[in-house]
Design an enzyme around this catalytic site. Structure first.
Site, short mmCIF file in Angstrom:
data_model
loop_
_atom_site.label_atom_id
_atom_site.label_comp_id
_atom_site.label_asym_id
_atom_site.label_seq_id
_atom_site.Cartn_x
_atom_site.Cartn_y
_atom_site.Cartn_z
N LYS A 34 2.57 9.38 8.42
CA LYS A 34 1.64 9.13 9.53
C LYS A 34 2.12 9.61 10.91
CE LYS A 34 -1.32 5.51 7.71
NZ LYS A 34 -0.92 5.06 6.38
N ASP A 41 9.00 2.59 1.83
CA ASP A 41 7.85 3.36 2.27
C ASP A 41 7.71 3.15 3.77
OD1 ASP A 41 5.35 4.26 3.01
OD2 ASP A 41 4.35 3.55 1.19
N PHE A 97 0.85 -1.19 0.00
CA PHE A 97 0.00 0.00 0.00
C PHE A 97 0.89 1.24 0.00
CE2 PHE A 97 -2.46 3.49 1.70
CZ PHE A 97 -3.61 3.38 0.94
C1 LIG Z 1 -1.12 5.33 4.97
C2 LIG Z 1 -0.04 4.93 4.05
C3 LIG Z 1 0.23 5.66 2.87
C4 LIG Z 1 -0.62 6.82 2.44
O1 LIG Z 1 -0.53 7.90 3.31
P1 LIG Z 1 -1.59 9.10 3.18
O2 LIG Z 1 -1.11 10.08 4.20
O3 LIG Z 1 -2.93 8.52 3.46
O4 LIG Z 1 -1.49 9.62 1.79
C5 LIG Z 1 1.30 5.26 2.10
N1 LIG Z 1 2.06 4.21 2.44
C6 LIG Z 1 1.82 3.49 3.54
C7 LIG Z 1 2.73 2.35 3.87
C8 LIG Z 1 0.76 3.81 4.37
O5 LIG Z 1 0.52 3.08 5.46
#
Ligand SMILES: *Cc1c(COP(=O)(O)O)cnc(C)c1O
Length: 428
Positions: free
Chosen positions: A278, A249, A158
């Site tokens: 986050k 990420d 994700f």
């Molecule tokens: C939540 C998340 C995103 C997206 O972040 P947003 O602030 O909602 O755009 C991207 N990568 C990972 C691993 C995430 O958990």
């Protein structure tokens, strides 16, 4: 609040910001005016303190969601209240036409506490990953002379909801009906060395093609699946051999969530590029793209964000960073994580017919339901809510536990008791 109150002790600031009573909530106007992008639980939250939130009827819940792994210091933490108050009274936004001291201080902290040499600030995880994708493509074009670069990502990953990041996200359900997607992405199974080697050999049969490999150190949304150490070490080697950038990420697992400051510390490797969001602002919107000096290819005009790196978000994020970096803080995260996993494993033993396993690092943990049972993660989350515990699904069969990093031993025990109570009901 009067400006003089800034000089008052932190504890004196907080109470003024807590509304005295909850007000009843009418869903009607909300449901008529807000776009229907989310399937929401039937709960309206009114206020929070520490790891507790109260709904609009005044009922309290233990918050093991933390705004989806975001409220690092919980709710209404004195450090956040003080930083927000100080910064909004001083300066909140001026744009990157000028030097922003708070942005420089936060970048310096991140560089001092990670493998990165440079930082770009934006507002969200998706935006940080967009920046990483642009950086990798520019690096491929200008440093390696690749005309048609490809970025490899993992199944069940994700990376966000913009067009490029849903393309990077290896889950068709997020891409459905949004074609044409962004070209230049290919997918491999996560934690599978042989599949990765085969994919790269096929792509690079006629010469360099792969700009970057983009992975999560632990897949969060995709089911709380920890990265395999041997796999990531091989990924690092492949990247070094071929000049491919390794992008991690760290949006969900960075900022202390796993018990180390960055998720990659669990894997014994360093990325060339990584992203954070986050937990970085403790719930104040901010994202960051970080890279090592050798791939710092952006020049003035290449990338920008109006809000990115504003004094408000950076001032607050720096306070969050300093709290997470304080001596002993990450030890607590590891201890609470160990306590939570031990408790969940006992629960898994009791409900062995229903629960497949417990997995995670630090304070990101998943309770995995057996494929063969009818119980879904959403049903269990609803039952836990009834028992006063907020949890969040990570796919149809995994329930995710991501409390604020300040969670106490007593609160972890209460969460275990609540999930046990919920499972009692669901399996009765
Ligand atoms: C939540 C998340 C995103 C997206 O972040 P947003 O602030 O909602 O755009 C991207 N990568 C990972 C691993 C995430 O958990």
């Amino acid at each position: 609040m009067s400006p003089q109150a800034l000089d008052a002790p932190q504890a004196a600031i907080a109470p003024e910001f807590i509304p005295p009573t909850a007000s009843p909530f009418d869903r009607g106007p909300f449901d008529e005016a807000v776009m229907t992008t989310y399937g929401r639980f039937p709960l309206a939250i009114d206020r929070g303190e520490g790891c507790t939130v109260w709904d609009t009827d005044g009922r309290d819940y233990l918050d093991f969601v933390a705004g989806i792994a975001t409220c690092t210091l919980g709710h209404a933490h004195p450090t956040m209240v003080e930083a927000v108050t100080r910064q909004i009274q001083k300066l909140h936004h001026v744009s990157n036409l000028y030097y922003i001291p708070e942005q420089g201080a936060l970048a310096a902290w991140l560089v001092a506490h990670s493998c990165a040499d440079r930082v770009f600030f934006c507002n969200s995880g998706a935006e940080a990953n967009e920046g990483a994708i642009k950086l990798a493509r520019k690096h491929a074009h200008t440093v390696r002379g690749i005309a048609d670069p490809v970025i490899l990502t993992a199944h069940a990953s994700f990376h966000g909801r913009t067009l490029a990041t849903i393309t990077a996200t290896g889950q068709p359900k997020y891409q459905k009906n949004f074609s044409p997607l962004v070209p230049g992405f290919e997918y491999v199974p996560y934690n599978d060395t042989a599949a990765l080697e085969a994919a790269i050999a096929a792509l690079e049969a006629d010469g360099p093609r792969v700009a970057a490999i983009l992975l999560e150190a632990l897949q969060g949304e995709g089911g709380v699946r920890p990265g395999d150490r041997a796999y990531f070490q091989r990924v690092r080697e492949i990247c070094d051999e071929r000049g491919i950038l390794l992008i991690l990420d760290e949006v969900q697992v960075g900022m202390g969530r796993t018990g180390t400051l960055w998720g990659y510390e669990n894997l014994g490797i360093e990325p060339d590029v990584f992203t954070s969001a986050k937990g970085l602002g403790g719930g104040i919107p901010i994202g960051a793209l970080l890279c090592k000096a050798h791939c710092n290819v952006f020049e003035p005009g290449d990338h920008a964000s109006t809000y990115g790196g504003n004094p408000f978000a950076c001032g607050v994020a720096l306070a969050v960073c300093e709290a997470v970096g304080a001596p002993g803080f990450l030890d607590q995260v590891r201890d609470r994580g160990d306590q939570l996993r031990a408790g969940l494993r006992e629960v898994a033993n009791t409900y062995g017919d229903w629960i497949e396993e417990v997995r995670g690092w630090g304070l990101i943990n998943g309770l995995v339901l057996k494929e063969s049972v009818a119980l879904t993660s959403v049903e269990l989350v609803k039952a836990a809510m009834g028992a006063g515990l907020l949890l969040v699904p990570a796919g149809p069969k995994v329930v995710r536990f991501v409390p604020p990093l300040i969670v106490t031993p007593e609160e972890v025990d209460r969460a275990i008791a609540a999930i046990r109570h919920a499972l009692d009901q669901m399996t009765a």
